[in-house]
Design an enzyme around this catalytic site. Structure first.
Site, PDB file in Angstrom:
ATOM      1  N   SER A 103      54.052  41.098  34.416  1.00 14.82           N
ATOM      2  CA  SER A 103      54.454  41.332  35.815  1.00 14.82           C
ATOM      3  C   SER A 103      54.534  42.827  36.105  1.00 14.82           C
ATOM      4  O   SER A 103      55.479  43.305  36.726  1.00 14.82           O
ATOM      5  CB  SER A 103      55.817  40.668  36.081  1.00 14.82           C
ATOM      6  OG  SER A 103      55.756  39.283  35.833  1.00 14.82           O
ATOM      7  N   CYS A 104      53.514  43.535  35.681  1.00 12.37           N
ATOM      8  CA  CYS A 104      53.490  45.004  35.790  1.00 12.37           C
ATOM      9  C   CYS A 104      52.321  45.418  36.678  1.00 12.37           C
ATOM     10  O   CYS A 104      51.318  44.695  36.799  1.00 12.37           O
ATOM     11  CB  CYS A 104      53.363  45.608  34.398  1.00 12.37           C
ATOM     12  SG  CYS A 104      53.192  47.407  34.341  1.00 12.37           S
ATOM     13  N   GLY A 105      52.422  46.598  37.250  1.00 13.03           N
ATOM     14  CA  GLY A 105      51.302  47.103  38.040  1.00 13.03           C
ATOM     15  C   GLY A 105      50.058  47.327  37.214  1.00 13.03           C
ATOM     16  O   GLY A 105      48.940  47.374  37.750  1.00 13.03           O
TER      17      GLY A 105
END
Length: 222
Positions: A103-105
């Site tokens: 759930s990271c950029g």
């Protein structure tokens, strides 16, 4: 000259010739001498063989490449009961090790990492992902992590079960990586490790899988 004087003269000449002739003395060999000489030859050959074996035993081994102790650890695979030991599975091969998050950029880098893996795997490169919630951007469940990796991005390179990658609780591999370079400051740090377990390059999150800098470093270790 009388007959007796002629005989004496002849015996004198014969004696003189015999005195000048070399005398050959034949010494009878004992039957055991030949057996003794054969035994000595066999003993010498055995000693020579033993010396050669000792020299070979003392020669430095060249078959097994070095592997850092931290890499010689069993890790459970993502959403699986199977385990993976990097030393046993990939000894002698360069590796690209990444701390990942779902759930990271930078999570879309999974797509580029998979493409990189497919391009270089037949050349010997191993790509290994270590999901981690150290930066609070990992899925709440292991099933959620697997869904992002396998279903959304089609990852086929080895992914391990989530574990810490920094600080005192870092798993043994990331503890070793930090010892050689630095601990990851964010998700998707990339550690390029040569066939002997030495970190060649440490790339931050902003160095993508298709960057020339990363690819050139990979080409150098292959």
């Amino acid at each position: 000259m009388s007959h007796s004087r002629q005989n004496r003269s002849r015996r004198t000449r014969i004696a003189a010739r015999n005195h000048r002739r070399p005398v050959t003395v034949r010494v009878a060999r004992h039957p055991g001498q030949r057996h003794q000489r054969t035994t000595l030859v066999l003993v010498a050959a055995a000693l020579g063989l033993a010396l050669c074996l000792n020299l070979l035993a003392g020669r430095p081994a060249s078959a097994a490449p070095a592997c850092p102790e931290g890499f010689d650890t069993e890790f459970r695979m993502l959403r699986s009961e199977d385990t993976l030991n990097l030393c046993q599975a990939f000894s002698g091969r360069p590796m690209l090790i990444i701390n990942t998050a779902s759930s990271c950029g930078f999570t879309p880098q999974f797509k580029g990492l998979e493409a990189l893996y497919k391009e270089y795997k037949d050349k010997g490169l191993v790509v290994v992902g270590f999901p981690s919630g150290d930066f609070r951007q990992e899925a709440r469940t292991e099933e959620g992590t697997a869904e992002v990796c396998y279903a959304k991005y089609g990852v086929t390179f080895p992914m391990l079960a989530p574990s810490p990658v920094k600080g005192e609780n870092a798993n043994p591999i990331f503890a070793e990586l930090a010892r050689q370079t630095d601990a990851p400051g964010w998700n998707f740090n990339k550690y390029l490790v040569d066939k002997d377990g030495n970190v060649v390059e440490h790339f931050g999150s902003f160095v993508g899988p298709q960057s020339d800098k990363l690819r050139e470093a990979i080409d150098r270790v292959l």
